[in-house]
Design an enzyme around this catalytic site. Structure first.
Site, PDB file in Angstrom:
ATOM      1  N   HIS A  60       0.818  -1.216   0.000  1.00 53.21           N
ATOM      2  CA  HIS A  60       0.000   0.000   0.000  1.00 53.21           C
ATOM      3  C   HIS A  60       0.859   1.277   0.000  1.00 53.21           C
ATOM      4  CE1 HIS A  60      -3.008   2.972   0.963  1.00 53.21           C
ATOM      5  NE2 HIS A  60      -2.474   3.173   2.150  1.00 53.21           N
ATOM      6  N   HIS A  85       3.536   7.101   5.402  1.00 56.48           N
ATOM      7  CA  HIS A  85       2.309   7.765   5.820  1.00 56.48           C
ATOM      8  C   HIS A  85       1.480   6.978   6.839  1.00 56.48           C
ATOM      9  CE1 HIS A  85       0.080   5.417   2.742  1.00 56.48           C
ATOM     10  NE2 HIS A  85      -0.965   5.649   3.517  1.00 56.48           N
ATOM     11  N   ASP A  86       1.602   5.662   6.872  1.00 61.41           N
ATOM     12  CA  ASP A  86       0.817   4.899   7.843  1.00 61.41           C
ATOM     13  C   ASP A  86       1.642   4.383   9.018  1.00 61.41           C
ATOM     14  OD1 ASP A  86      -1.760   5.108   6.867  1.00 61.41           O
ATOM     15  OD2 ASP A  86      -1.482   3.483   5.408  1.00 61.41           O
ATOM     16  N   GLU A  89       0.571   5.993  12.367  1.00 60.92           N
ATOM     17  CA  GLU A  89      -0.805   5.585  12.605  1.00 60.92           C
ATOM     18  C   GLU A  89      -0.898   4.119  13.070  1.00 60.92           C
ATOM     19  OE1 GLU A  89      -3.640   7.270  12.170  1.00 60.92           O
ATOM     20  OE2 GLU A  89      -5.141   5.682  12.021  1.00 60.92           O
ATOM     21  N   ASP A  90      -0.172   3.252  12.388  1.00 63.70           N
ATOM     22  CA  ASP A  90      -0.402   1.816  12.583  1.00 63.70           C
ATOM     23  C   ASP A  90       0.681   1.064  13.349  1.00 63.70           C
ATOM     24  OD1 ASP A  90      -2.694   2.140  11.175  1.00 63.70           O
ATOM     25  OD2 ASP A  90      -1.897   1.450   9.268  1.00 63.70           O
ATOM     26  N   ASP A 151      -3.346   8.425  -1.345  1.00 60.76           N
ATOM     27  CA  ASP A 151      -3.706   7.354  -0.409  1.00 60.76           C
ATOM     28  C   ASP A 151      -5.146   6.909  -0.685  1.00 60.76           C
ATOM     29  OD1 ASP A 151      -3.664   5.701   1.844  1.00 60.76           O
ATOM     30  OD2 ASP A 151      -4.322   7.312   3.173  1.00 60.76           O
TER      31      ASP A 151
HETATM   32 MN    MN Z   1      -2.910   4.654   3.808  1.00 58.77          MN
END
Ligand code: MN
Length: 735
Positions: A60, A85-86, A89-90, A151
């Site tokens: 991704h 980018h994630d 967040e993750d 995204d």
């Molecule tokens: Mn994403």
């Protein structure tokens, strides 16, 4: 679970592809190392994680980075931010880690992207508040929004593996916000793809039909384009111009919206495709002059349609778009749109913002352009926290489509307004006080209603009167966020006053008559005065719109309840993975579900047979059922995606009652029209005509039919029948 050897091969090949794309942006070893470090960190951070589709998660961020460089044209920093980018967040990495490893700039970008992913999961006000924050990032660094769009594009491309309720939520957000944002940032190709993907998942049947029709007609179309282009090619070659000429078909989504808006079949859309000429301009004369020269040589061959000339070269669109569009009469009497632009304009049209900036930096002579003005406007809006966050979000969306016409004040000052703006919009644009006091306007020295739509080049003077005040109907005639907000504010203040006054007046009158103001009494009054709720009743009384003279009579008479229950809806109980065929055979549930009631949405009034989606009100927990095509639903889905009802909602097949539909008709007057109409409606179908209203003038008839119909299918059958009537020009369903 770790990745398999196959996974590793797949990841490696995608990474190689990305590196190939990065060749055009990496200037030195440091650039390459920067990207590689980001990649290896992302790889380590997402190790072993999989997406819902089962593929390794890392694919991704790689895909998003590739969109960022290939389709948006951004540089090294953006690729790095896209890869990461994630991560915050993750995974366990923090923004501080990013700052430490990749520096301040990347850390703020990743932080912006992380904040944004929270946007659509929170409750409405927090969500809108987040969004405001994100837009602040936009005014700091537009790249964050561009990466977010990349995204979203990748998530849309892989939406197939999501369950249906998630699809509704994600497509809702996309159509409400991301597609307009992409448009506003000039990413034309991405905007079109986002819209098409939304349609593909929300309206698979319609999407498949249109795509199939496009494919089936492609051979005939190409043949026509060849015939159309031949003399143009000959001329351009003779002038020695370096160019490319291509024929482009409209997107499935834009064809479909046109079919729905104009209620016509695909075969009646005449501008299904456009011819595009992209040329390499010579040093001299100016690009603009050369575009007009090409235009002129084409109109020597084909006659142009005068009202379809669009000059976005002298005055580019607010999103930076430049081109010359004209519609000309081609062979066999077919109108064809021709777009003329230079390679530079083409880059801007396809790549938007990034290309725009590249060319802008190259020529320092440019003044502040439309785009800068828009950014400035966003900043000002963000700085004034007076509006509540949700209004802000709605207004912001309005401002995404802006600045298409230029009008002039009496003193000759130019003002930019969105296409479709009226004199009222201008009045509010000048000052809220002027808008609130407007009674009329002089457009080009002629007196017109203040609701008159303006055209580019109009000179407009607003006429005001001290006693004037905004009317609720005005909301239908204004286009700008500023005017809408000002009118709403005024009405809200006025309504609050009226509500209080109305309540006092009614209470006083009822106690005079010795009547207790209970629910039964209020319901009767609401019905008599055509109000849908108590507040409306009080406001009407307070504003003096209804008198209380016959109050006693209304309360004492036994009126028939006009509110009819038309249909039955039920919730189809299914799990994501449940087998459809088994579900079909189950007995449908009654209207109840968790003790909640299904209510028909007021905004779109679905009829039995319409495709519907349920939305659970976060406060009342009522399930409101909207048409799947409803704009309001899209708006809600983008704000409360979590409230979309997971299970499918269906009409019950057997217990359908008649419901009221209004049809507008227009045609050429002839003897016997009324008889024919009555025949179509009464003899051929089992429907009840409630009201028929026809006027004729100058050989034309127009009117409305109000009918009780059983379901959407029989309504459509009637519409079809009416359309086939002799002399009928247009048939439209209005509710
Ligand atoms: Mn994403």
């Amino acid at each position: 679970m770790d990745y398999t050897a196959e996974d590793e091969i797949l990841i490696e090949s995608k990474w190689q592809e990305l590196m190939l794309s990065c060749k055009k942006i990496c200037k030195n070893e440091a650039d390459w190392n920067f990207i590689k470090r980001a990649y290896f960190l992302a790889k380590e951070a997402h190790q072993g994680v999989r997406r819902r589709s089962g593929e390794p998660y890392l694919l991704h961020p790689i895909a998003v980075a590739k969109i960022v460089v290939d389709e948006i044209g951004l540089g090294v920093k953006s690729v790095v931010a896209a890869l990461l980018h994630d991560v915050v967040e993750d995974t366990d990495y923090t923004v501080e880690d990013m700052e430490h490893i990749f520096g301040h700039k990347i850390a703020t970008m990743v932080d912006g992207l992380t904040k944004m992913s929270g946007v659509f999961n929170a409750d409405t006000s927090r969500q809108a508040e987040y969004f405001r924050k994100v837009l602040l990032t936009l005014s700091d660094d537009v790249r964050v929004i561009l990466i977010k769009i990349a995204d979203r594009l990748h998530n849309m491309r892989t939406l197939g593996s999501m369950p249906q309720n998630k699809q509704v939520k994600i497509t809702g957000e996309t159509i409400y916000l991301f597609a307009p944002l992409a448009y506003r940032l000039g990413l034309h190709a991405i905007k079109t793809e986002l819209e098409d993907l939304c349609m593909k998942y929300r309206f698979p049947k319609e999407y498949a039909e249109i795509t199939q029709q496009i494919n089936e007609t492609s051979a005939a179309r190409e043949e026509y384009i060849r015939k159309f282009n031949a003399p143009i090619i000959e001329t351009l070659d003779r002038y020695g111009i370096k160019y490319e000429i291509s024929g482009r078909v409209k997107s499935a989504y834009s064809i479909w919206t046109k079919m729905v808006r104009k209620q016509i079949p695909m075969s009646e859309i005449y501008d299904l495709f456009a011819i595009r000429i992209v040329f390499q301009p010579l040093e001299f004369p100016s690009e603009k002059t050369q575009c007009w020269q090409i235009y002129s040589s084409i109109t020597d061959i084909y006659t142009p349609k005068p009202d379809r000339l669009r000059d976005w070269i002298s005055m580019p669109k607010a999103n930076g778009y430049e081109a010359l569009h004209s519609t000309v009469m081609g062979p066999d009497g077919i109108w064809v749109e021709v777009q003329i632009r230079t390679q530079r304009m083409e880059d801007i049209a396809e790549r938007g913002f990034a290309a725009h900036w590249k060319y802008k930096q190259a020529s320092i002579t440019q003044d502040e352009d439309e785009f800068d003005k828009w950014l400035k406007m966003i900043r000002t809006a963000l700085d004034s926290p007076s509006q509540n966050a949700i209004d802000f979000l709605d207004n912001f969306k309005l401002s995404l489509y802006t600045s298409e016409i230029t009008v002039f004040t009496p003193k000759g000052e130019a003002r930019h307004l969105p296409y479709g703006a009226t004199a009222l919009d201008l009045a509010y644009d000048v000052h809220t006080k002027i808008g609130n006091k407007a009674i009329g306007a002089k457009v080009n020295h002629k007196i017109v209603p203040v609701t008159t739509q303006l055209s580019s080049g109009d000179q407009v003077e607003i006429i005001t009167a001290e006693s004037a005040r905004p009317k609720p109907e005005w909301l239908e005639f204004v286009f700008t966020a500023k005017a809408k907000q000002a009118i709403k504010n005024f009405i809200k203040r006025e309504q609050e006053d009226n509500l209080e006054r109305g309540m006092e007046m009614l209470d006083a009158r009822l106690s005079e008559l010795n009547i207790t103001p209970n629910n039964r009494v209020l319901r009767k009054l609401m019905e008599a005065y055509d109000c849908s709720n108590k507040d409306e009743l009080y406001v009407k009384i307070g504003a003096g719109l209804v008198t209380l003279d016959n109050l006693e009579k209304i309360i004492k008479t036994n009126s028939k309840n006009k509110i009819l229950k038309f249909w039955t809806l039920f919730i189809k109980d299914n799990d994501d993975d449940a087998d459809d065929e088994i579900e079909e055979s189950k007995q449908p549930h009654k209207e109840q579900h968790d003790g909640t009631q299904l209510t028909i949405a007021e905004c779109c009034h679905p009829l039995p047979g319409d495709n519907v989606v349920g939305f659970k009100d976060p406060i009342t927990h009522q399930i409101i059922v909207h048409k799947a095509t409803c704009d309001e639903l899209n708006r809600l889905a983008s704000q409360h995606g979590e409230c979309i009802v997971k299970e499918a909602i269906q009409w019950s097949q057997y217990k359908t009652q008649s419901s009221l539909a209004t049809i507008e008709i227009l045609g050429i007057d002839r003897m016997g029209v009324l008889v024919d109409l009555a025949n179509v409606v009464t003899n051929d179908f089992s429907v009840n005509m409630r009201q028929i209203n026809i006027q004729t003038h100058d050989g034309i008839f127009e009117g409305t039919l109000s009918l009780y119909v059983r379901d959407a299918e029989s309504l459509n059958a009637i519409l079809d029948r009416l359309r086939r009537m002799k002399g009928m020009e247009s048939v439209k369903r209005t509710n």
